[in-house]
Write a protein that holds these residues in place. Sequence first.
Motif, PDB file in Angstrom:
ATOM      1  N   THR A   7       3.202   5.911   2.251  1.00 44.22           N
ATOM      2  CA  THR A   7       2.106   4.566   2.706  1.00 44.22           C
ATOM      3  C   THR A   7       0.791   4.997   3.027  1.00 44.22           C
ATOM      4  O   THR A   7       0.841   6.031   3.737  1.00 44.22           O
ATOM      5  CB  THR A   7       3.103   3.853   3.808  1.00 44.22           C
ATOM      6  OG1 THR A   7       4.364   3.447   3.316  1.00 44.22           O
ATOM      7  CG2 THR A   7       2.340   2.617   4.179  1.00 44.22           C
ATOM      8  N   THR A   8      -0.154   4.315   2.648  1.00 41.59           N
ATOM      9  CA  THR A   8      -1.366   4.673   2.969  1.00 41.59           C
ATOM     10  C   THR A   8      -2.208   3.613   2.993  1.00 41.59           C
ATOM     11  O   THR A   8      -1.994   2.306   2.509  1.00 41.59           O
ATOM     12  CB  THR A   8      -1.966   5.578   1.716  1.00 41.59           C
ATOM     13  OG1 THR A   8      -3.163   6.086   2.034  1.00 41.59           O
ATOM     14  CG2 THR A   8      -1.961   4.984   0.192  1.00 41.59           C
ATOM     15  N   SER A  10       8.282   7.969  -1.147  1.00 43.06           N
ATOM     16  CA  SER A  10       6.975   7.288  -1.285  1.00 43.06           C
ATOM     17  C   SER A  10       6.234   7.525  -0.032  1.00 43.06           C
ATOM     18  O   SER A  10       6.573   8.270   0.478  1.00 43.06           O
ATOM     19  CB  SER A  10       7.722   5.800  -0.787  1.00 43.06           C
ATOM     20  OG  SER A  10       8.057   5.752   0.410  1.00 43.06           O
ATOM     21  N   ARG A  63       0.744  -1.128   0.123  1.00 46.70           N
ATOM     22  CA  ARG A  63      -0.014   0.060  -0.009  1.00 46.70           C
ATOM     23  C   ARG A  63       0.974   1.398  -0.002  1.00 46.70           C
ATOM     24  O   ARG A  63       0.604   2.149   0.889  1.00 46.70           O
ATOM     25  CB  ARG A  63      -0.844   0.179   1.210  1.00 46.70           C
ATOM     26  CG  ARG A  63      -2.147  -1.058   1.138  1.00 46.70           C
ATOM     27  CD  ARG A  63      -3.130  -1.056   2.077  1.00 46.70           C
ATOM     28  NE  ARG A  63      -4.122  -2.075   2.153  1.00 46.70           N
ATOM     29  CZ  ARG A  63      -4.988  -2.276   3.008  1.00 46.70           C
ATOM     30  NH1 ARG A  63      -5.026  -1.327   4.010  1.00 46.70           N
ATOM     31  NH2 ARG A  63      -5.789  -3.035   2.797  1.00 46.70           N
ATOM     32  N   THR A  64       1.954   1.132  -1.136  1.00 51.55           N
ATOM     33  CA  THR A  64       2.588   2.248  -1.189  1.00 51.55           C
ATOM     34  C   THR A  64       2.787   3.000  -2.407  1.00 51.55           C
ATOM     35  O   THR A  64       2.657   2.253  -3.386  1.00 51.55           O
ATOM     36  CB  THR A  64       4.244   1.839  -0.801  1.00 51.55           C
ATOM     37  OG1 THR A  64       4.157   1.341   0.384  1.00 51.55           O
ATOM     38  CG2 THR A  64       5.038   3.026  -0.789  1.00 51.55           C
TER      39      THR A  64
END
Length: 389
Positions: free
Chosen positions: A99-100, A97, A88-89
């Motif tokens: 992340t989420t 980057s 999920r990046t």
Amino acid sequence: MKSVAVIGASLAGLYAARSLRSQGFDGRLVIVGDECHGPYDRPPLSKDFLTGTTDPGQLALADAEEIAELDAEWLLGTRATGLDTGGRTVLLDGGRSLTTDGVVLATGAAPRLLPGPVPAGVHTLRTLDDAQALRADLAPAPVRVVVIGGGFIGAEVASSCAALGHDVTVVEAAPLPLVPQLGHAMAEICAALHADHGVTLLTGTGVARLHSEGDGRRVTGVELTDGRLLPADVVVVGIGVRPRTAWLTDSGLPLDDGVLCDAGCVTPLPAVVAVGDVARVDGARAEHWTSATEQAAVAARNLLAGGTVATHRSLPYFWSDQYGVRIQFAGHRLPTDTPRVLEGSPDDRSFLACYERDGRTTAVLALNRPRPFMRLRRELARAALSATT
């Protein structure tokens, strides 16, 4: 869900962010946009902005107070380069980057280009920077302008250039512009708007190559496939767009003329939705303002729900402003549908028409008849809704 990244900071991205907040999402919200500008309205770029009656500040889709209320982190001038769905990046340029927990894909589309080198004086029109560059090239008026492509963008640019006093020629490869959208009879009426305003429309021919000369290699002409050479000081290429999906090639998402989604804008990968010009929703991709805004609310709801609990089923609708005429269309037209004028006259470039199939109305078209058009559009939408329930 504690964090959501919206990739794309234009209309669809902004409306997705608004919808997330209005539907109760109070976590971290990051909006990534590759342009340095905040969200702005694109339709005026080919019209009021190009003619100089609208400035950049008037294009903004949200004021400072609205932006503050979103409570979002804005990463403008930042390009997404990849999506690692396993982690999920979102990969960003410069080696960064993000992340989420959830991702909204709203990267839109990019103009299709002619093959070969691009001389100075040759433009596409998609972004504010594109429009500013084109407006600067038109400033020394009058100049000879060749517009390649007679679709909505090409026709709107031709209209604006004619209003500014330029000598304008439109080149269209098809026998007639807008036939897929409107059918031959109605497309012929819209095509006549060019001649009404002194613009030359050349159909059934393509572009062989561009001519240029000088140290700056500036464009001097457009050579057509039929051998004709059109002198040109400025060339605008309006031959369609392609969804911006190249950065998603290794993501595992299904891509085919857009990001493939179900009717709720949800992709096969968990916590990833797509909206706007980049999204192919339930087998169709719509490049229109209304679709982008309506899809955003549905996508936000499904993202927060963790699955498809709502679908986007609105009636297709688009409009275009050309030579002082507003063209509006709504519905599902088939090539075999029969157009019928309900009021007004095509000769006056002001009329309301419907398309009929087996005794029922399937679509509606209007030139300079906005109020009766909206009434019929609402009736069509109600009929479509009742047919699916």
